[in-house]
Design a protein around this motif. Structure first.
Motif, PDB file in Angstrom:
ATOM      1  N   GLN A 129       6.093 -18.782 -29.131  1.00 38.95           N
ATOM      2  CA  GLN A 129       7.233 -18.745 -28.212  1.00 38.95           C
ATOM      3  C   GLN A 129       6.767 -18.939 -26.766  1.00 38.95           C
ATOM      4  OE1 GLN A 129       9.390 -15.029 -28.169  1.00 38.95           O
ATOM      5  NE2 GLN A 129      11.144 -15.965 -27.169  1.00 38.95           N
ATOM      6  N   HIS A 130       5.702 -18.259 -26.387  1.00 35.62           N
ATOM      7  CA  HIS A 130       5.172 -18.376 -25.029  1.00 35.62           C
ATOM      8  C   HIS A 130       4.692 -19.802 -24.745  1.00 35.62           C
ATOM      9  CE1 HIS A 130       2.914 -17.394 -21.385  1.00 35.62           C
ATOM     10  NE2 HIS A 130       1.929 -18.108 -21.911  1.00 35.62           N
ATOM     11  N   VAL A 131       3.897 -20.350 -25.640  1.00 35.48           N
ATOM     12  CA  VAL A 131       3.335 -21.684 -25.429  1.00 35.48           C
ATOM     13  C   VAL A 131       4.439 -22.737 -25.351  1.00 35.48           C
ATOM     14  CG1 VAL A 131       1.898 -23.496 -26.474  1.00 35.48           C
ATOM     15  CG2 VAL A 131       1.060 -21.143 -26.369  1.00 35.48           C
ATOM     16  N   LEU A 132       5.384 -22.677 -26.277  1.00 37.41           N
ATOM     17  CA  LEU A 132       6.475 -23.653 -26.251  1.00 37.41           C
ATOM     18  C   LEU A 132       7.298 -23.553 -24.970  1.00 37.41           C
ATOM     19  CD1 LEU A 132       7.816 -23.843 -29.894  1.00 37.41           C
ATOM     20  CD2 LEU A 132       6.742 -25.635 -28.549  1.00 37.41           C
ATOM     21  N   SER A 133       7.588 -22.346 -24.558  1.00 40.10           N
ATOM     22  CA  SER A 133       8.357 -22.146 -23.336  1.00 40.10           C
ATOM     23  C   SER A 133       7.625 -22.740 -22.131  1.00 40.10           C
ATOM     24  CB  SER A 133       8.603 -20.651 -23.133  1.00 40.10           C
ATOM     25  OG  SER A 133       9.140 -20.398 -21.875  1.00 40.10           O
ATOM     26  N   GLN A 134       6.332 -22.476 -22.043  1.00 43.04           N
ATOM     27  CA  GLN A 134       5.544 -22.977 -20.919  1.00 43.04           C
ATOM     28  C   GLN A 134       5.387 -24.499 -20.971  1.00 43.04           C
ATOM     29  OE1 GLN A 134       4.485 -21.021 -18.285  1.00 43.04           O
ATOM     30  NE2 GLN A 134       5.860 -19.631 -19.341  1.00 43.04           N
ATOM     31  N   LEU A 135       5.176 -25.039 -22.154  1.00 43.14           N
ATOM     32  CA  LEU A 135       5.036 -26.489 -22.280  1.00 43.14           C
ATOM     33  C   LEU A 135       6.348 -27.199 -21.971  1.00 43.14           C
ATOM     34  CD1 LEU A 135       2.705 -26.914 -25.392  1.00 43.14           C
ATOM     35  CD2 LEU A 135       2.128 -27.192 -22.975  1.00 43.14           C
ATOM     36  N   MET A 136       7.460 -26.577 -22.353  1.00 44.84           N
ATOM     37  CA  MET A 136       8.750 -27.183 -22.027  1.00 44.84           C
ATOM     38  C   MET A 136       8.935 -27.250 -20.516  1.00 44.84           C
ATOM     39  SD  MET A 136      11.307 -25.895 -25.016  1.00 44.84           S
ATOM     40  CE  MET A 136      12.706 -26.341 -24.051  1.00 44.84           C
ATOM     41  N   GLU A 137       8.543 -26.195 -19.822  1.00 42.73           N
ATOM     42  CA  GLU A 137       8.620 -26.211 -18.359  1.00 42.73           C
ATOM     43  C   GLU A 137       7.736 -27.321 -17.793  1.00 42.73           C
ATOM     44  OE1 GLU A 137      10.224 -24.501 -15.797  1.00 42.73           O
ATOM     45  OE2 GLU A 137      11.535 -23.940 -17.445  1.00 42.73           O
ATOM     46  N   ALA A 138       6.561 -27.482 -18.393  1.00 43.53           N
ATOM     47  CA  ALA A 138       5.603 -28.471 -17.887  1.00 43.53           C
ATOM     48  C   ALA A 138       6.081 -29.906 -18.094  1.00 43.53           C
ATOM     49  CB  ALA A 138       4.242 -28.272 -18.556  1.00 43.53           C
ATOM     50  N   VAL A 139       6.740 -30.181 -19.216  1.00 45.08           N
ATOM     51  CA  VAL A 139       7.152 -31.565 -19.491  1.00 45.08           C
ATOM     52  C   VAL A 139       8.544 -31.883 -18.953  1.00 45.08           C
ATOM     53  CG1 VAL A 139       5.678 -31.708 -21.546  1.00 45.08           C
ATOM     54  CG2 VAL A 139       8.124 -31.208 -21.809  1.00 45.08           C
ATOM     55  N   ARG A 140       9.279 -30.876 -18.565  1.00 44.60           N
ATOM     56  CA  ARG A 140      10.663 -31.063 -18.103  1.00 44.60           C
ATOM     57  C   ARG A 140      10.769 -32.136 -17.021  1.00 44.60           C
ATOM     58  NH1 ARG A 140      14.615 -32.551 -16.530  1.00 44.60           N
ATOM     59  NH2 ARG A 140      16.495 -31.512 -15.836  1.00 44.60           N
ATOM     60  N   SER A 141       9.852 -32.138 -16.089  1.00 39.93           N
ATOM     61  CA  SER A 141       9.924 -33.065 -14.948  1.00 39.93           C
ATOM     62  C   SER A 141       9.672 -34.524 -15.342  1.00 39.93           C
ATOM     63  CB  SER A 141       8.934 -32.642 -13.867  1.00 39.93           C
ATOM     64  OG  SER A 141       7.613 -32.734 -14.367  1.00 39.93           O
ATOM     65  N   ARG A 142       9.216 -34.769 -16.544  1.00 38.39           N
ATOM     66  CA  ARG A 142       8.946 -36.137 -16.988  1.00 38.39           C
ATOM     67  C   ARG A 142      10.207 -36.884 -17.417  1.00 38.39           C
ATOM     68  NH1 ARG A 142       3.749 -35.236 -20.954  1.00 38.39           N
ATOM     69  NH2 ARG A 142       2.638 -33.790 -19.591  1.00 38.39           N
ATOM     70  N   PHE A 143      11.320 -36.167 -17.496  1.00 48.11           N
ATOM     71  CA  PHE A 143      12.543 -36.757 -18.032  1.00 48.11           C
ATOM     72  C   PHE A 143      13.683 -36.669 -17.023  1.00 48.11           C
ATOM     73  CE2 PHE A 143      10.042 -35.273 -21.599  1.00 48.11           C
ATOM     74  CZ  PHE A 143       9.994 -36.416 -22.388  1.00 48.11           C
ATOM     75  N   GLN A 144      14.567 -37.648 -17.102  1.00 42.68           N
ATOM     76  CA  GLN A 144      15.771 -37.603 -16.286  1.00 42.68           C
ATOM     77  C   GLN A 144      16.641 -36.438 -16.766  1.00 42.68           C
ATOM     78  OE1 GLN A 144      17.612 -41.437 -16.715  1.00 42.68           O
ATOM     79  NE2 GLN A 144      16.150 -42.438 -15.346  1.00 42.68           N
TER      80      GLN A 144
END
Length: 198
Positions: A129-144
């Motif tokens: 849960q922690h890793v997915l949450s953090q990775l989602m934050e990290a990749v969020r800026s790559r998408f419109q």
């Protein structure tokens, strides 16, 4: 897409020349370890030292780490390193953790070593849960914004693609592509860290 983005964060962090990916991996895991160490009566300064020790072991041994495609191989390896470092701290201080509730902290530490224990299952769930949450934050800026929203609504709100398309005024094919693109990026980043996404 360049080659660096096609390799998982774990894969990139094994490259001694890629200090940015190593820093991201360390930033990803330090808060998780900090949270777990609080459960074991570890003082904040000791927790910081332990985390640095764990990260030093990871940095040194990660290039030789063999993931072996076993479910949870990396998180189990990390958990065992953390347990060993915590046990070493207690030994060096001749510290016997006090009982808490129905089992002592030492018993809980033994359970954390056991891959099949309830404590380990909690660690696994918390880790993912922690890793997915953090990775989602990290990749969020790559998408419109619209792409991310189409993904989020399908994956987290459970909305059907046709409803998302109507609400966001997008072709349904674009809604499917949005979900696929974000999932693909998350899976690539999480490879070796989290076993399955979506």
């Amino acid at each position: 897409m360049n080659e660096a983005t096609s390799i998982s964060l774990l894969g990139r962090a094994t490259d001694p020349a890629d200090s940015d990916s190593w820093d991201r991996l360390a930033e990803l895991y330090a808060p998780l370890m900090q949270r777990w160490l609080r459960q074991y009566d570890v003082q904040p300064a000791d927790a910081d030292d332990l985390i640095q020790e764990v990260l030093a072991v990871l940095m040194q041994e990660l290039p030789q780490f063999d993931h072996n495609q076993q479910t949870g191989a990396f998180r189990n390896w990390l958990r065992k390193i953390l347990v060993n470092r915590l046990r070493n701290l207690w030994r060096s201080r001749k510290y016997e953790p006090q009982a808490r509730g129905t089992s002592s902290l030492l018993d809980q530490l033994h359970q954390l070593e056991d891959d099949k224990s309830e404590v380990s299952r909690i660690w696994n769930a918390d880790h993912d849960q922690h890793v997915l949450s953090q990775l989602m934050e990290a990749v969020r800026s790559r998408f419109q914004d619209k792409t991310w929203e189409a993904f989020r609504r399908q994956m987290f709100d459970g909305q059907r693609a046709d409803a998302v398309a109507a609400e966001l005024n997008m072709p349904i094919s674009s809604v499917y592509v949005a979900r696929s693109r974000v999932l693909s990026t998350l899976r690539r980043e999480a490879e070796g860290l989290v076993d399955s996404i979506g």
